[in-house]
Design a protein around this motif. Structure first.
Motif, short mmCIF file in Angstrom:
data_model
loop_
_atom_site.label_atom_id
_atom_site.label_comp_id
_atom_site.label_asym_id
_atom_site.label_seq_id
_atom_site.Cartn_x
_atom_site.Cartn_y
_atom_site.Cartn_z
N PHE A 4 -37.73 70.77 -16.80
CA PHE A 4 -37.78 69.61 -17.70
C PHE A 4 -39.21 69.07 -17.69
N LYS A 5 -39.80 68.93 -18.86
CA LYS A 5 -41.18 68.44 -18.96
C LYS A 5 -41.21 66.94 -19.26
N LEU A 6 -42.22 66.27 -18.70
CA LEU A 6 -42.42 64.86 -18.98
C LEU A 6 -43.90 64.53 -18.87
N ARG A 7 -44.28 63.40 -19.43
CA ARG A 7 -45.66 62.93 -19.37
C ARG A 7 -45.70 61.65 -18.55
N VAL A 8 -46.76 61.49 -17.77
CA VAL A 8 -46.94 60.28 -16.98
C VAL A 8 -47.53 59.19 -17.89
N TYR A 9 -46.84 58.07 -17.95
CA TYR A 9 -47.31 56.93 -18.73
C TYR A 9 -47.95 55.90 -17.81
N TYR A 10 -48.70 55.01 -18.40
CA TYR A 10 -49.38 53.96 -17.63
C TYR A 10 -48.40 53.20 -16.76
N GLU A 11 -47.21 52.92 -17.29
CA GLU A 11 -46.19 52.17 -16.55
C GLU A 11 -45.69 52.90 -15.30
N ASP A 12 -45.95 54.21 -15.21
CA ASP A 12 -45.52 55.00 -14.06
C ASP A 12 -46.50 54.90 -12.89
N THR A 13 -47.68 54.32 -13.14
CA THR A 13 -48.73 54.32 -12.13
C THR A 13 -48.84 52.99 -11.40
N GLY A 17 -53.88 53.81 -9.78
CA GLY A 17 -53.91 54.73 -10.91
C GLY A 17 -53.14 56.01 -10.69
N ILE A 18 -52.36 56.07 -9.62
CA ILE A 18 -51.54 57.26 -9.36
C ILE A 18 -50.06 56.90 -9.55
N VAL A 19 -49.24 57.91 -9.71
CA VAL A 19 -47.81 57.66 -9.91
C VAL A 19 -47.24 56.96 -8.68
N TYR A 20 -46.59 55.84 -8.92
CA TYR A 20 -45.94 55.07 -7.87
C TYR A 20 -44.84 55.92 -7.24
N TYR A 21 -44.77 55.94 -5.92
CA TYR A 21 -43.91 56.87 -5.20
C TYR A 21 -42.45 56.86 -5.67
N ALA A 22 -41.90 55.70 -5.96
CA ALA A 22 -40.49 55.61 -6.36
C ALA A 22 -40.24 56.26 -7.72
N LEU A 64 -46.65 65.51 -1.91
CA LEU A 64 -47.67 66.48 -1.54
C LEU A 64 -49.04 66.18 -2.15
N ARG A 65 -49.06 65.81 -3.42
CA ARG A 65 -50.32 65.49 -4.13
C ARG A 65 -50.01 64.45 -5.19
N PRO A 66 -51.00 63.65 -5.58
CA PRO A 66 -50.73 62.61 -6.57
C PRO A 66 -50.76 63.13 -8.01
N ALA A 67 -49.95 62.51 -8.84
CA ALA A 67 -50.03 62.68 -10.29
C ALA A 67 -50.68 61.41 -10.83
N VAL A 68 -51.33 61.53 -12.00
CA VAL A 68 -52.04 60.39 -12.58
C VAL A 68 -51.66 60.23 -14.05
N PHE A 69 -52.07 59.10 -14.61
CA PHE A 69 -51.81 58.78 -16.01
C PHE A 69 -52.16 59.97 -16.93
N ASP A 70 -51.25 60.25 -17.84
CA ASP A 70 -51.36 61.26 -18.89
C ASP A 70 -51.14 62.69 -18.41
N ASP A 71 -50.88 62.91 -17.11
CA ASP A 71 -50.51 64.25 -16.65
C ASP A 71 -49.23 64.70 -17.35
N VAL A 72 -49.15 65.97 -17.65
CA VAL A 72 -47.89 66.57 -18.10
C VAL A 72 -47.29 67.27 -16.90
N LEU A 73 -46.08 66.87 -16.56
CA LEU A 73 -45.41 67.39 -15.36
C LEU A 73 -44.16 68.17 -15.74
N SER A 74 -43.73 69.01 -14.84
CA SER A 74 -42.46 69.73 -14.98
C SER A 74 -41.60 69.41 -13.77
N VAL A 75 -40.34 69.13 -14.02
CA VAL A 75 -39.37 68.96 -12.95
C VAL A 75 -38.51 70.22 -12.92
N GLU A 76 -38.56 70.92 -11.81
CA GLU A 76 -37.74 72.11 -11.64
C GLU A 76 -36.53 71.76 -10.79
#
Length: 132
Positions: A4-13, A17-22, A64-76
């Motif tokens: 499943f693909k998703l994009r990190v939005y500003y509200e996720d950080t 400037g990194i994705v909030y752990y929760a 393991l590593r941070p994601a940041v605003f506008d990253d395109v991520l995949s959930v496997e």
């Protein structure tokens, strides 16, 4: 394995400037919902007709590593094990080929009263067809 693909939005950080752990838990929840949907399971109908829901019992998570605003991520999402009322899943959040977050999630099949119940045979068959 389901992806499943998703994009990190500003509200996720967070402030750094990194994705909030929760929010990784929200990301893998979306991945699980889409995985179940892709198997042909209508969770709303399952609750309405059989009084059954899936609830998270346990999550083991590694950041393991941070994601940041506008990253395109995949959930496997992949099935690890299947018990009488229990479903164990492995879930990873990746940016490209890099794993940022890894989790082992245990779900339990619950009745409307909150008691664990056996997975219905038709649901079990769909999950088994997804492979372990």
């Amino acid at each position: 394995m389901h992806r499943f693909k998703l994009r990190v939005y500003y509200e996720d950080t967070d402030l750094a400037g990194i994705v909030y752990y929760a929010n990784y838990l929200k990301f893998i929840e979306r991945g699980r919902s889409e995985w179940v949907r892709s198997l042909g399971v209508d969770q709303v109908r399952l609750r309405q007709e059989a009084g059954i829901v899936f609830a998270v019992r346990r999550v083991e998570a590694d950041y393991l590593r941070p994601a940041v605003f506008d990253d395109v991520l995949s959930v496997e999402t992949r099935l690890i094990a299947l018990g009488g009322s229990r479903i164990e899943l492995g879930q990873n959040v990746l940016r490209g080929d890099i794993c940022l977050f890894a989790a082992k999630v245990t779900l339990v099949c619950l009745s409307g009263t909150g008691r664990a119940v056996r997975l219905p045979a038709d649901i079990r068959a769909l999950l088994e067809a997804a492979g372990i």
